[in-house]
Design a protein around this motif. Structure first.
Motif, mmCIF file in Angstrom:
data_model
loop_
_atom_site.group_PDB
_atom_site.id
_atom_site.type_symbol
_atom_site.label_atom_id
_atom_site.label_comp_id
_atom_site.label_asym_id
_atom_site.label_seq_id
_atom_site.Cartn_x
_atom_site.Cartn_y
_atom_site.Cartn_z
ATOM 1 N N GLY A 23 0.779 -1.242 0.000
ATOM 2 C CA GLY A 23 0.000 0.000 0.000
ATOM 3 C C GLY A 23 0.804 1.282 0.000
ATOM 4 O O GLY A 23 0.262 2.364 -0.207
ATOM 5 N N GLN A 67 -8.790 9.582 -2.960
ATOM 6 C CA GLN A 67 -9.659 8.461 -2.607
ATOM 7 C C GLN A 67 -11.086 8.758 -3.049
ATOM 8 O O GLN A 67 -11.425 9.914 -3.305
ATOM 9 C CB GLN A 67 -9.619 8.226 -1.092
ATOM 10 C CG GLN A 67 -8.232 7.924 -0.550
ATOM 11 C CD GLN A 67 -7.664 6.581 -1.029
ATOM 12 O OE1 GLN A 67 -8.221 5.920 -1.909
ATOM 13 N NE2 GLN A 67 -6.541 6.193 -0.456
ATOM 14 N N HIS A 98 0.800 10.493 0.989
ATOM 15 C CA HIS A 98 1.203 9.424 0.067
ATOM 16 C C HIS A 98 1.912 10.030 -1.153
ATOM 17 O O HIS A 98 2.981 9.565 -1.560
ATOM 18 C CB HIS A 98 -0.036 8.631 -0.374
ATOM 19 C CG HIS A 98 0.280 7.416 -1.191
ATOM 20 N ND1 HIS A 98 0.285 6.146 -0.672
ATOM 21 C CD2 HIS A 98 0.619 7.281 -2.508
ATOM 22 C CE1 HIS A 98 0.620 5.278 -1.621
ATOM 23 N NE2 HIS A 98 0.811 5.940 -2.743
ATOM 24 N N ARG A 106 -2.257 3.412 -9.114
ATOM 25 C CA ARG A 106 -2.652 2.606 -7.969
ATOM 26 C C ARG A 106 -4.124 2.238 -8.079
ATOM 27 O O ARG A 106 -4.936 3.035 -8.576
ATOM 28 C CB ARG A 106 -2.371 3.422 -6.696
ATOM 29 C CG ARG A 106 -2.602 2.699 -5.393
ATOM 30 C CD ARG A 106 -1.861 3.346 -4.244
ATOM 31 N NE ARG A 106 -0.491 2.868 -4.179
ATOM 32 C CZ ARG A 106 -0.152 1.633 -3.773
ATOM 33 N NH1 ARG A 106 -1.080 0.751 -3.408
ATOM 34 N NH2 ARG A 106 1.107 1.264 -3.756
ATOM 35 N N ASP A 114 -6.310 0.520 -5.367
ATOM 36 C CA ASP A 114 -6.481 -0.155 -4.080
ATOM 37 C C ASP A 114 -7.851 -0.801 -3.897
ATOM 38 O O ASP A 114 -8.019 -1.640 -3.022
ATOM 39 C CB ASP A 114 -6.206 0.840 -2.946
ATOM 40 C CG ASP A 114 -4.743 1.285 -2.935
ATOM 41 O OD1 ASP A 114 -3.885 0.515 -3.412
ATOM 42 O OD2 ASP A 114 -4.472 2.406 -2.459
ATOM 43 N N PRO A 119 -4.344 -3.711 -1.541
ATOM 44 C CA PRO A 119 -3.943 -2.634 -2.450
ATOM 45 C C PRO A 119 -3.194 -3.175 -3.662
ATOM 46 O O PRO A 119 -2.745 -4.322 -3.667
ATOM 47 C CB PRO A 119 -3.018 -1.776 -1.578
ATOM 48 C CG PRO A 119 -2.478 -2.719 -0.548
ATOM 49 C CD PRO A 119 -3.536 -3.752 -0.309
#
Ligand code: ATP
Ligand code: MG
Length: 424
Positions: free
Chosen positions: A137, A170, A236, A287, A289, A301
């Motif tokens: 992750g 997100q 991140h 990414r 996840d 993830p």
């Protein structure tokens, strides 16, 4: 003569000598994957259609208009030729519980299918190499998969390729941004094309991905997702940037970079070149996840990228990179067919000892066989002439090195002199 049958439009044959570029590229990729500890995964070309509809998102270019989907007439199953590699790999990993003992680093090489308008760098069957790192992750793996592309450009002898970076945050952060995005585009309805209008309420983020030049200004002025990111998402992203900085990898933050599939979150990136015209993206990834859970697995993830091999090879040609051409070490000249059994036995022994030998086929005069030997670019000609055979030897004639002289070697011990023929 029978009516010739042609390949399907937008699908290419790759013949020698062009195929040598492909072999060389794939060898280079496999060596790179070993250095980074990514393991090979092979999944079917045909998958159940719902895998892509659910995985990629219903309102995406691929699912809406690019998939080769069909019904299996034997049993009525809804099937699709894979348009990309990630969904299939994730399905396989879930189906085989491959994450039970921790994360997995995987790569694939193979054909993908999209019903697009064929043009340079855009085909209906095209090849991708891709990696998927599942079960990790942190931004360290984001940096890893990005930097392995840089290492590949270097291994291939490619010059500068530009890295573009963005964060999609997100889902909850995208929700807030989505409302602002809809408001912006609603205020400029007159500047939207039909596709954008249709997507305004179903998938407004996709509008940012438009290739319509007329819409660039309105898209440029749209609210930026980056401004809606919370602390964790920013952390991140900052973590990734710090690792790229430390590795000396420059990047450009492109707030409009959203990628073509819905499964992405946080990091997204593309490697872009100006040397290929409109089809300048040679690699894209990010990414995902939520994808493992979406496809029915225990949440885990993931991050990966897909690289268009045709575009990379095109770029290599543009910048003048010539892969090593495969040439035999030796070309066996057999002027009289009566010598073929002895020649066959000898070249088999040489091949078993690691020498690349091309045995002349099709007969012809000594002269015409020598022409073929020259054209093959072999370093040596092996001459199985009547005089040589009578003496129990084969003549070894250097073809490339003018200074070297012809010698003879015994026919009964080829393994003893094979090493002298092998390319160092
Ligand atoms: P594009 O914006 O050019 O349509 P994409 O975003 O649809 O690309 P991805 O789904 O991210 O492409 O696929 C990864 C890579 O595969 C691309 O960066 C490109 O190099 C290559 N690729 C995608 N579609 C094609 C195609 N039809 N023919 C050849 N290569 C392709
Ligand atoms: Mg596309």
């Amino acid at each position: 003569m029978a009516e010739p049958i042609q390949a399907v439009k937008g699908m290419n044959d790759i013949l020698p000598p062009e195929s040598a570029r492909w072999e060389w590229f794939e060898d280079t990729v496999r060596a790179l994957m070993r250095r980074y500890s990514y393991r090979y995964v092979r999944t079917p070309i045909v998958e159940p259609t719902p895998l892509f509809v659910r995985g990629l998102g219903e309102v995406t270019d691929i699912v809406e208009k690019e998939m080769y989907s069909f019904t299996d007439s034997m049993n009525g199953d809804a099937l699709t030729l894979r348009p990309e590699g990630t969904a299939g790999v994730v399905r396989a990993v879930v189906e085989h519980s491959a994450l039970y003992d921790g994360g997995k680093r995987l790569f694939y090489i193979g054909p993908m299918y999209r019903h697009e308008k064929p043009q340079r760098g855009r085909y209906r069957e095209f090849y991708q190499v891709g990696v998927e790192a599942l079960g990790f992750g942190g931004p360290d793996v984001d940096a890893e998969v990005i930097l392995m592309c840089r290492a590949l450009w270097k291994d291939l002898g490619l010059g500068e390729v530009r890295l573009e970076l963005n964060s999609l945050g997100q889902p909850d952060e995208r929700k807030a941004h989505r409302a602002a995005l809809i408001a912006h585009f609603e205020a400029h309805q007159d500047l939207l094309d039909a596709e954008a209008k249709r997507r305004l309420h179903s998938n407004p983020l996709r509008i940012l991905d438009t290739k319509n030049p007329a819409m660039q200004p309105v898209v440029e002025a749209a609210p930026r997702l980056m401004d809606y990111l919370g602390e964790a998402s920013l952390k991140h992203f900052d973590g990734l940037k710090a690792m790229l900085d430390a590795a000396g990898q420059p990047y450009r933050i492109n707030p409009r970079l959203v990628r073509g599939m819905d499964y992405y979150n946080l990091t997204v990136f593309e490697w872009v070149t100006d040397k290929l015209g409109a089809q300048g993206t040679i690699c894209g990834g990010g990414r995902y996840d939520g994808l493992v859970e979406l496809i029915g697995g225990k949440p885990a993830p993931g991050i990966g990228w897909g690289m268009g091999i045709e575009r990379v090879l095109d770029l290599l040609q543009q910048v003048g990179v010539q892969p090593p051409r495969p040439v035999p070490d030796a070309y066996a000249v057999v002027p009289d067919a009566a010598a073929l059994p002895v020649a066959t036995r000898t070249v088999e022994a040489l091949r078993a000892a690691g020498v690349c030998v091309q045995l002349h086929a099709g007969g012809g005069s000594m002269k015409s066989q020598f022409k073929k030997a020259d054209a093959s670019q072999a370093r040596f000609a092996l001459i199985f002439g009547a005089d040589e055979l009578a003496a129990g030897v084969v003549a070894v004639k250097p073809l490339r090195d003018g200074a070297a002289t012809q010698s003879t070697q015994p026919l009964d011990t080829p393994a003893a002199w094979a090493a002298a023929l092998r390319t160092p």
